[in-house]
Design an enzyme around this catalytic site. Structure first.
Site, PDB file in Angstrom:
ATOM      1  N   GLY A 293       5.692  -1.616   0.744  1.00 27.68           N
ATOM      2  CA  GLY A 293       4.527  -2.368   1.186  1.00 27.68           C
ATOM      3  C   GLY A 293       4.121  -1.976   2.584  1.00 27.68           C
ATOM      4  O   GLY A 293       4.535  -0.937   3.109  1.00 27.68           O
ATOM      5  N   HIS A 294       3.330  -2.816   3.224  1.00 27.92           N
ATOM      6  CA  HIS A 294       2.757  -2.478   4.529  1.00 27.92           C
ATOM      7  C   HIS A 294       3.414  -3.207   5.698  1.00 27.92           C
ATOM      8  O   HIS A 294       2.911  -3.184   6.817  1.00 27.92           O
ATOM      9  CB  HIS A 294       1.244  -2.749   4.529  1.00 27.92           C
ATOM     10  CG  HIS A 294       0.498  -1.938   3.510  1.00 27.92           C
ATOM     11  ND1 HIS A 294      -0.861  -2.036   3.320  1.00 27.92           N
ATOM     12  CD2 HIS A 294       0.931  -1.000   2.629  1.00 27.92           C
ATOM     13  CE1 HIS A 294      -1.231  -1.192   2.357  1.00 27.92           C
ATOM     14  NE2 HIS A 294      -0.169  -0.568   1.919  1.00 27.92           N
ATOM     15  N   GLY A 295       4.521  -3.918   5.452  1.00 28.98           N
ATOM     16  CA  GLY A 295       5.231  -4.581   6.538  1.00 28.98           C
ATOM     17  C   GLY A 295       4.661  -5.946   6.888  1.00 28.98           C
ATOM     18  O   GLY A 295       3.792  -6.475   6.199  1.00 28.98           O
TER      19      GLY A 295
END
Ligand code: NAG
Ligand code: NAG
Ligand code: NAG
Length: 403
Positions: A239-241
């Protein structure tokens, strides 16, 4: 008759009786299958869900809606309060979304205006996202439903549940307070579009702990008006954090402050801890008093990043997804008082610490302490990059600090 005060001893006794009664008040169970729910994975159970909810919500005391093991399909439902007492949603089964790929609603299961709600039960909420993702990839403006939407909920607990394959965001809190989220699992493929794990917006005193979140977008996004949010022991990836923002892109947005993100791990995410603010349009709000500490990064592309160059979509042509920025535009969002303490692990890119702040509102009081992010590439060791960033660096600094 007047309003004579009751003598203290008697009122204490009354209080004792009342509270004893409340502690021992029986929970009334509302078992979904007793109301005609079909666990065949195909029949739409939305009418049954609503009937059970409405009946339970009317009653005073503790009311438990129980979903026995089995697969229950349901069309979108909105569980509305205020209710007469405490509401418990005990999912021991699988609640499954319709596979209709173009179901263009914002929410699949919504809880609204409820005080004292518990959602738990080791069960699963299955968003059936794979049926919708190909359409979303072709049409980025397509509205698809959030699995669990909490709107105006207070003093509540969400724990031991699993959310899989949302068509959109998995869980969102809007206008909520005093919420504890614990032992929640979110699982969707890394390439699924806009499938954020948890979004917090205009909410305060939110605790998220002991959870595993893997998806195709932000692990957790803390948006406009997030205050006093405590995130601990959360594992993110893919994912993007964890993202603070994006923010500042809409009029009327509120400040973000008082965030503590600690003891989290990031594995194979595109960002670790990120603050992102919009440039165009941009409104003057602030993101301040944020602490990221005791964090482990493993193969993260941008472990530490402030990005104030985050481009908005061109107004009016959102669905075409054209990144749009006037060349001279700068973010009006003030980022200040941000601490990064004990952050270690590996960076997938050479620039492991990146502070790209606004020219008109430079970042203030950034604080880096004990950073150790390794980069194993041919271009040399890890680097950091600062633009309009002010603050101090203490203790170990790998990469060497640019503050
Ligand atoms: C990292 O994530 C990407 C995107 O989800 C995926 O394609 C890749 O296989 C992952 N790598 C590892 C080592 O898990
Ligand atoms: C945040 O949560 C952790 C773990 O539940 C807890 O130990 C800590 O006291 C909390 N901190 C704040 C400021 O609420
Ligand atoms: C977080 O991790 C640090 C370092 O491992 C530890 O000292 C601290 O007690 C942990 N905090 C919580 C809230 O678990």
């Amino acid at each position: 008759m007047g309003c004579k005060p009751i003598p203290l001893a008697i009122s204490m006794l009354l209080l004792l009786i009342v509270s004893t009664f409340q502690v021992h008040a029986k929970t009334k169970d509302f078992i979904l299958t007793k109301y005609g729910a079909r666990a065949d994975g195909k029949t739409d159970n939305s009418k049954v869900f609503l009937k059970v909810w409405n009946e339970a919500c009317k009653r005073k005391g503790r009311n438990a809606i129980i979903i026995p093991p089995g697969v229950y399909m349901t069309n979108p439902v909105c569980f509305k309060g205020p209710c007469g007492g405490e509401m418990i949603f005990n999912n021991k089964g699988v609640v499954k979304a319709p596979s209709n790929p173009q179901l263009q609603v914002r929410e699949w299961i919504a809880f609204k205006n409820i005080d004292r709600l518990t959602v738990f039960g080791d069960g699963t909420f299955d968003g059936q996202g794979h049926t919708a993702w190909p359409y979303k990839k072709k049409n980025k403006g397509l509205t698809l439903p959030i699995i669990l939407m909490f709107n105006s909920i207070s003093n509540s607990v969400i724990h031991h549940i699993k959310l899989i394959d949302s068509k959109s965001v998995h869980m969102k809190f809007f206008s909520c307070s005093n919420i504890h989220v614990d032992h929640v699992t979110v699982s969707a493929p890394g390439d699924s579009p806009n499938t954020d794990g948890i979004i917090v917006s205009r909410s305060h005193h939110i605790d998220i702990s002991n959870s595993n979140i893997g998806s195709g977008d932000d692990c957790i996004a803390l948006l406009s008006g997030s205050k006093n949010v405590n995130i601990s022991h959360v594992n993110c990836g893919p994912g993007h954090g964890i993202s603070v923002g994006s923010m500042g892109g809409r009029e009327g947005e509120k400040d973000i402050r008082g965030l503590l993100i600690q003891n989290c791990t990031f594995t194979n995410t595109t960002n670790g801890v990120r603050i992102k603010t919009k440039v165009n349009p941009s409104f003057p709000i602030t993101a301040s008093n944020i602490v990221f500490r005791d964090i482990i990064m493993s193969d993260v592309s941008n472990p530490i990043i402030i990005d104030q160059q985050y481009v908005n979509m061109m107004p009016g042509v959102h669905s075409l997804s054209i990144p749009y920025r006037k060349p001279e535009a700068e973010s009006q969002v003030q980022v200040a008082d941000i601490k990064y303490i004990n952050i270690r692990g590996s960076s997938k890119k050479q620039v492991a610490v990146k502070f790209l702040c606004s020219k008109i509102k430079p970042c203030k009081k950034l604080n880096l302490k004990n950073i150790n992010l390794k980069y194993d590439g041919q271009k040399g060791p890890a680097k950091s990059e600062c633009v309009n960033a002010n603050g101090v660096a203490l203790g170990k600094q790998n990469p060497p600090s640019c503050l």
